[in-house]
Design a protein around this motif. Sequence first.
Motif, short mmCIF file in Angstrom:
data_model
loop_
_atom_site.label_atom_id
_atom_site.label_comp_id
_atom_site.label_asym_id
_atom_site.label_seq_id
_atom_site.Cartn_x
_atom_site.Cartn_y
_atom_site.Cartn_z
N LEU A 6 0.85 -1.19 0.00
CA LEU A 6 0.00 0.00 0.00
C LEU A 6 0.88 1.24 0.00
N GLY A 7 0.45 2.29 -0.69
CA GLY A 7 1.20 3.55 -0.71
C GLY A 7 2.38 3.49 -1.68
N SER A 8 2.90 4.67 -1.93
CA SER A 8 4.01 4.78 -2.89
C SER A 8 5.15 5.66 -2.39
N LYS A 9 4.93 6.46 -1.36
CA LYS A 9 5.96 7.36 -0.86
C LYS A 9 6.99 6.59 -0.05
N PRO A 10 8.20 7.05 -0.02
CA PRO A 10 9.23 6.37 0.80
C PRO A 10 8.94 6.49 2.29
N ASP A 11 9.41 5.52 3.02
CA ASP A 11 9.18 5.48 4.47
C ASP A 11 10.03 6.55 5.15
N ALA A 12 9.35 7.55 5.81
CA ALA A 12 10.06 8.64 6.47
C ALA A 12 10.00 8.54 7.98
N PHE A 13 9.53 7.41 8.51
CA PHE A 13 9.47 7.26 9.96
C PHE A 13 10.86 7.00 10.52
N GLN A 14 11.18 7.68 11.61
CA GLN A 14 12.46 7.55 12.29
C GLN A 14 12.22 7.15 13.74
N ALA A 15 13.21 6.50 14.31
CA ALA A 15 13.11 6.06 15.70
C ALA A 15 14.22 6.70 16.51
N TYR A 89 -0.07 8.74 5.74
CA TYR A 89 0.92 9.58 5.07
C TYR A 89 1.15 9.16 3.62
N GLY A 90 0.60 8.00 3.22
CA GLY A 90 0.82 7.51 1.86
C GLY A 90 2.13 6.80 1.68
N MET A 91 2.79 6.46 2.75
CA MET A 91 4.07 5.77 2.67
C MET A 91 3.86 4.28 2.36
N THR A 92 4.89 3.65 1.85
CA THR A 92 4.79 2.24 1.46
C THR A 92 4.63 1.35 2.69
N VAL A 93 3.60 0.52 2.66
CA VAL A 93 3.31 -0.44 3.73
C VAL A 93 3.09 -1.80 3.10
N THR A 94 3.72 -2.82 3.66
CA THR A 94 3.57 -4.19 3.14
C THR A 94 2.75 -5.01 4.13
N LEU A 95 1.62 -5.51 3.67
CA LEU A 95 0.77 -6.38 4.48
C LEU A 95 1.03 -7.83 4.13
N ASN A 96 1.07 -8.68 5.14
CA ASN A 96 1.23 -10.12 4.94
C ASN A 96 0.43 -10.87 5.99
N ALA A 97 0.56 -12.20 6.00
CA ALA A 97 -0.24 -13.01 6.91
C ALA A 97 0.08 -12.73 8.37
#
Length: 615
Positions: A6-15, A89-97
Motif C-alpha cells: 500500500l502507498g508509494s511514498k518512501p518510508d520517512a518514519f524515524q526512531a 501519510y501515503g508511505m509504502t506499507v507491506t501487508l502479509n499473513a
Amino acid sequence: MKFMKLGSKPDAFQAEGKSIRYVSSELATDVTINVGEVKFYLHKFPLLSKSIRLQKLLAQATEENSDEINMDEFPGGYKAFEICAKFCYGMTVTLNAYNVVAARCAAEYLEMTEDVDRGNLVFKVEVFLNSSIFRSWKDSIIVLQTTKSLLPWSEDLKIVGRCIDSIASRTSVDPASVTWSYTYNRKSNVANNEIVAERNQAVVPKDWWVEDICELEIDMYKRVILAVKSKGRMDGFVMGEALKCYAVRWLPESLNDLACDASNSWHKYLVQTLIHLLPDDKTSGCSCSFLLKLLKVAIFAGVDDTLREDLVERVGGKLHEVSVKDLLIPAQSPKTTRYDVELVQSIVNHFLTMNEKHCCQELSIQKNGGEVESFLFPPGHRSLLYVGQLIDGYLAEIAHDVNVDLDSFVELSRSIPEPARPIHDGLYKAIDIYLKEHPGLSKDERKKLCGVMDVKKLTPDASMHAAQNERLPLRLVVQVLFFEQVRAAAAVAAAANARSSLNNDNSNYTSNTDEEGCKGLEKQMSLKVKVATADGGEKQRNGSHVMKKNASKNSKSGLQLLPSRSRRIFDKLWGGNVESKSSVTSGSSESPSSIAVGEVKSSGSSSRRRRHSIS
C-alpha cells in the motif's frame, strides 16, 4: 506467502531509542500520540483525513488545552498503529499473513472506513483478506494463529470464523487437486560424480493436512476440528490421525516428563479436549496405542471419571491391537501395586462384552509331535486368541510385583474365556513366576492359583517342566504325569491304527487322490478323539505284539527322564494295590482332577487288568 503493498511514498518514519517515533519532515509535528509506552510525533492533517476516531480524540484534546492523545489499549500495539500512520501519510506499507490481522483491528479501532475517505484502510485490508489470505492454506493457518493476541477484536470482526471455515473447507477437497510438498532423496552417482534427485511420486494422502494445523493453540485447534467434522466429508480414520498428530506434538513423551512439568493443569485441559474430539464411532478412527497414551496422561492429570471411562471403553474395543508394554499403566496412589491391574481388568471386560457375539471355539487337531494345526475360524476369533496371549503376557509381567494380591491375579486370569486360550503354556509361565515371587502362599492359596490352569492344555515341553516344578502343588504334578501318560498311550495307539488304515487304503488305491486325502484326514481326526476308549478296546487287543512292546519301552524311558520326585509320584500313581483304569471320552481326556490319585479306568487291555508296578 501472499503480500500486498500500500502507498508509494518512501518510508520517512524515524526512531529515537525504543520509545520515540517521528516523521522526518520539513514541517514541525503538531500532535503527540501515546500508544502504550511509545510516543509518536506526527502531523494532524494526514491523520484526520483518514480516521474518524482521531478526529474525535483530537477535538477532545483541544477542549482540554492539550496536544497529546493517549491510546493505551490500542489493538496490536504501537506496531499496528505505525502501519495505520504510514498509510495515512501515503508511505509504502507491506501487508502479509503476520500483520494483516493487527492492521485490520487497528483500522477498525481508528474508524478508517469509507465514510471518511474512499479506498480507506479497512476496505484495502478486507480485499487482501478475501482475495488472497482466505484462499491460501498456509496463510489462513498463520492468520488464525495471530488472532489469539488480538481478541476480542479479531473475533468481533469475524476474522477467526472466516479463517476456520477456510481451513475446514480446504481439508475436504479432493487430495488429487492438492499441491503437496513431496519429499525426495538425493543419491550420489560415483561414476560421473553427479547428484540425482528423485522425486517421490506417491499419491497425496487423505491426511495431508493434519501436521499443518498442529501448531494451533488448543482452543483454535478444537474449533477447526469441529468445523471439519461439521462438513461431514472426513472419515474417522483421518480424524483419529489428526488428533494423534496433535497429541504427539504437545503431550510429553513419558509420564516422567509430565511429572516434572509445572503446567499439569494445561495438560489436563488438553487431554480433556482431545477426548471430546474423538470420533463418535468408538471402534474405529484412533489407534489403540494412541488411546492408551491418552488414558495414561488422563489418569496422571486427574481427568474426570466419565472421560476416563470413555477411554477405557474405546481401548476395550481395540484391545487386540496393543502389546503387553502398552498395558503397563502405572498405578496411582493409594494403590500399592506397580501397575494398575484393576484398570486392565476393566479394559478386558469391555473387550469381552463387545466381542461376545464373535466368540466361538477354534477347530484344531493336535499332531503326534504336539504341534497344533488350526483351521479357519469366524471373524473376531483371531482377535480373541491374540487377547488371550496378550493377557497371559501381562500376567507374567505383573507376577513379578509382590504387591499384586492373589484375588486380582486369579480374577484377571479367569476373565479370559476358554476359546481365547487353547494352550495354557503362557498362563503356566505366569503362575510359575507368581509362585516364585510369592513364596509365602499357603497351601490353599497355591491350590486356588493353580486352579485356573488346565494341565490338558499344556504342550509336552510345558508338561515336562511342570512335572519337575517343586513350587507346584503335589496334586497338580500328579495330574500332569497322568495326562502325559494318557497322551503317550493315545499317540502310540493312533500310530498303530493309522498304519493299519494306510495298508488297507493302499490295497484299494484309486486315481482319485484328492478324495482319498480328505478321507485320510477325517480318519486321523477321528482317531485323535476316539483312541483309548472302552469301546475301542477290541482294536487295542488286536494290535501287534511289537507295538505293545514299543509302548512299554517308551513309557519306561520317559520315566527315566523325570526327577526322583516325579518318579516317586508316578510310582504311587500306577503302583501298589490299585486297579488301573483309563477312560478318554470322544474329543478330550477326562480331567485328572476328577480321578483319585492312583485310580485309572480300564482301557480294555489285558495287561492293565492286573495289579503291577513299573518302578
